[in-house]
Each structure stands twice: as structure tokens, then as C-alpha cells.
Design a protein around this motif. Sequence first.
Motif, PDB file in Angstrom:
ATOM      1  N   ARG A 115       0.808  -1.221   0.000  1.00 39.15           N
ATOM      2  CA  ARG A 115       0.000   0.000   0.000  1.00 39.15           C
ATOM      3  C   ARG A 115       0.842   1.272   0.000  1.00 39.15           C
ATOM      4  NH1 ARG A 115      -2.561  -3.066   3.846  1.00 39.15           N
ATOM      5  NH2 ARG A 115      -1.874  -1.756   5.543  1.00 39.15           N
ATOM      6  N   TYR A 116       1.976   1.245   0.643  1.00 40.93           N
ATOM      7  CA  TYR A 116       2.803   2.441   0.799  1.00 40.93           C
ATOM      8  C   TYR A 116       4.151   2.210   0.125  1.00 40.93           C
ATOM      9  CZ  TYR A 116      -0.807   3.338   4.202  1.00 40.93           C
ATOM     10  OH  TYR A 116      -2.012   3.516   4.807  1.00 40.93           O
ATOM     11  N   GLN A 117       4.169   2.372  -1.172  1.00 45.90           N
ATOM     12  CA  GLN A 117       5.344   2.049  -1.975  1.00 45.90           C
ATOM     13  C   GLN A 117       6.561   2.918  -1.666  1.00 45.90           C
ATOM     14  OE1 GLN A 117       5.625  -0.406  -4.522  1.00 45.90           O
ATOM     15  NE2 GLN A 117       3.825  -1.187  -3.477  1.00 45.90           N
ATOM     16  N   SER A 140      12.470   1.932  -5.715  1.00 46.24           N
ATOM     17  CA  SER A 140      12.351   0.499  -6.004  1.00 46.24           C
ATOM     18  C   SER A 140      11.527   0.280  -7.260  1.00 46.24           C
ATOM     19  CB  SER A 140      11.714  -0.216  -4.820  1.00 46.24           C
ATOM     20  OG  SER A 140      10.361   0.142  -4.732  1.00 46.24           O
ATOM     21  N   ALA A 141      11.683  -0.881  -7.846  1.00 45.74           N
ATOM     22  CA  ALA A 141      10.949  -1.223  -9.060  1.00 45.74           C
ATOM     23  C   ALA A 141       9.446  -1.185  -8.820  1.00 45.74           C
ATOM     24  CB  ALA A 141      11.382  -2.602  -9.546  1.00 45.74           C
ATOM     25  N   ALA A 142       9.000  -1.578  -7.631  1.00 40.90           N
ATOM     26  CA  ALA A 142       7.567  -1.595  -7.333  1.00 40.90           C
ATOM     27  C   ALA A 142       6.986  -0.201  -7.250  1.00 40.90           C
ATOM     28  CB  ALA A 142       7.318  -2.341  -6.020  1.00 40.90           C
ATOM     29  N   ALA A 143       7.809   0.799  -6.968  1.00 45.27           N
ATOM     30  CA  ALA A 143       7.306   2.164  -6.822  1.00 45.27           C
ATOM     31  C   ALA A 143       7.242   2.897  -8.141  1.00 45.27           C
ATOM     32  CB  ALA A 143       8.183   2.936  -5.842  1.00 45.27           C
ATOM     33  N   GLU A 144       7.862   2.341  -9.175  1.00 40.99           N
ATOM     34  CA  GLU A 144       7.886   3.036 -10.472  1.00 40.99           C
ATOM     35  C   GLU A 144       6.593   2.896 -11.210  1.00 40.99           C
ATOM     36  OE1 GLU A 144      11.406   1.264 -12.124  1.00 40.99           O
ATOM     37  OE2 GLU A 144      12.656   2.800 -11.206  1.00 40.99           O
ATOM     38  N   ALA A 195      10.453  -5.548  -0.726  1.00 46.61           N
ATOM     39  CA  ALA A 195      10.384  -4.877   0.582  1.00 46.61           C
ATOM     40  C   ALA A 195      11.728  -4.953   1.293  1.00 46.61           C
ATOM     41  CB  ALA A 195       9.285  -5.488   1.446  1.00 46.61           C
ATOM     42  N   LEU A 196      12.334  -6.136   1.306  1.00 48.38           N
ATOM     43  CA  LEU A 196      13.629  -6.302   1.977  1.00 48.38           C
ATOM     44  C   LEU A 196      14.708  -5.443   1.325  1.00 48.38           C
ATOM     45  CD1 LEU A 196      13.480 -10.151   2.515  1.00 48.38           C
ATOM     46  CD2 LEU A 196      13.268  -8.397   4.278  1.00 48.38           C
ATOM     47  N   ALA A 197      14.654  -5.302   0.018  1.00 48.00           N
ATOM     48  CA  ALA A 197      15.645  -4.490  -0.693  1.00 48.00           C
ATOM     49  C   ALA A 197      15.442  -3.001  -0.439  1.00 48.00           C
ATOM     50  CB  ALA A 197      15.582  -4.775  -2.192  1.00 48.00           C
ATOM     51  N   ARG A 198      14.213  -2.589  -0.164  1.00 53.30           N
ATOM     52  CA  ARG A 198      13.920  -1.164   0.041  1.00 53.30           C
ATOM     53  C   ARG A 198      14.314  -0.662   1.420  1.00 53.30           C
ATOM     54  NH1 ARG A 198       7.876  -1.370  -1.500  1.00 53.30           N
ATOM     55  NH2 ARG A 198       7.788   0.043   0.247  1.00 53.30           N
ATOM     56  N   PHE A 199      14.401  -1.552   2.402  1.00 51.82           N
ATOM     57  CA  PHE A 199      14.781  -1.118   3.743  1.00 51.82           C
ATOM     58  C   PHE A 199      16.204  -0.583   3.741  1.00 51.82           C
ATOM     59  CE2 PHE A 199      11.800  -4.649   5.109  1.00 51.82           C
ATOM     60  CZ  PHE A 199      10.766  -3.775   5.409  1.00 51.82           C
TER      61      PHE A 199
END
Length: 169
Positions: A27-29, A165-169, A74-78
Motif C-alpha cells: 500500500r505504501y510504496q 524500487s521497481a515496485a514504486a515506479e 520490501a527487503l531491498a527497500r529497507f
Amino acid sequence: RNGGLIEARFDTARSVVDMIYAGVFRRYQRFKIILAHGGGALPTLAGHLMTSGSHPRNRTVNPNKITAAEMRDALARFYYDTGLAGTAHSLEPVLAVTTPDHVLYGTDFGAACTDTDILDLHREALLAYPRLSAEERQAFGTNALSLFPKFAARIGVAPKKAPISAAAE
């Protein structure tokens, strides 16, 4: 008996895993989190989470059907600080789940479980870590500036742009 040494590391992992399974990062990219102590036990558990934790049999713990790819993202974004986690034993699992620009220098100075000898040991281990270049190791001290651009500007340092991150693009 050993709560001060290990329980906080497991509490970090439990909290983050609960957030992943609750779909918080879906939900919160753009949500950014700095995890103390190299993420505690979380990076070491990452493989298990991505395989067993996303398996259809585990719907009771994963009701939002978070996929292995979402967990990996998620783990990569931390961001992972090196407070009492500056040795290769801690850095290897962290660098298996994220990139060196997501590793931040931290010391845990002032905590009851540490003193200057322990801090020196972790700092020296971090600076000698052989799997990264000297430039990457030195950057651990300034990587956080990309998260705090107003502070970086105030001290006159141009931060590197934080990757999205790729998910936020």
C-alpha cells in the motif's frame, strides 16, 4: 537471561514480517524504514520467508497473498544500520537482500550492551569488510544523507539521490 543480546533482533524481524504480511509495503510504496542492527534476524530469515512464507499452504500467516517478489522488494527497500552489526556475519545476509547504498553506519553508542571496545571492533570489521570496495565501505557513513536531504543541504553536502524500487515506479 539473554534478552538484551538477541531478543531485540528477533523483535525487529517479527515486526517487519508482520508489516510485510499485512500488506503495508504494497500500500505504501514510498515508505522508507531504517532497521537497526542490520535488520536483526530478518536478512538471515529472508530465504525462508520468500520460499515458505509465500507458499499457498501458508495463507493463515499470509492472508494478503504477498508474493516472494513483493517480499524481496520490501527487503531491498529497507535501510539497514550497522549498529552492533558491522561484522561479516551480519553484513553478508544484509547484502544478500539489499544493495550497499542501503547500508548506513550506526554504532548503538550509549546502549547498555556496548562500550567503546565493542564499537571499535565493529567499526574496524566494517572498514575491513573485503567484499565491498573501500569507496562503498566509506559511503556507509554518508548513505543516510539521501534520506534526509534538508539536513544534507544544511551541512552543505549534496546527497546521492535515493533509488526508487521497481515496485514504486
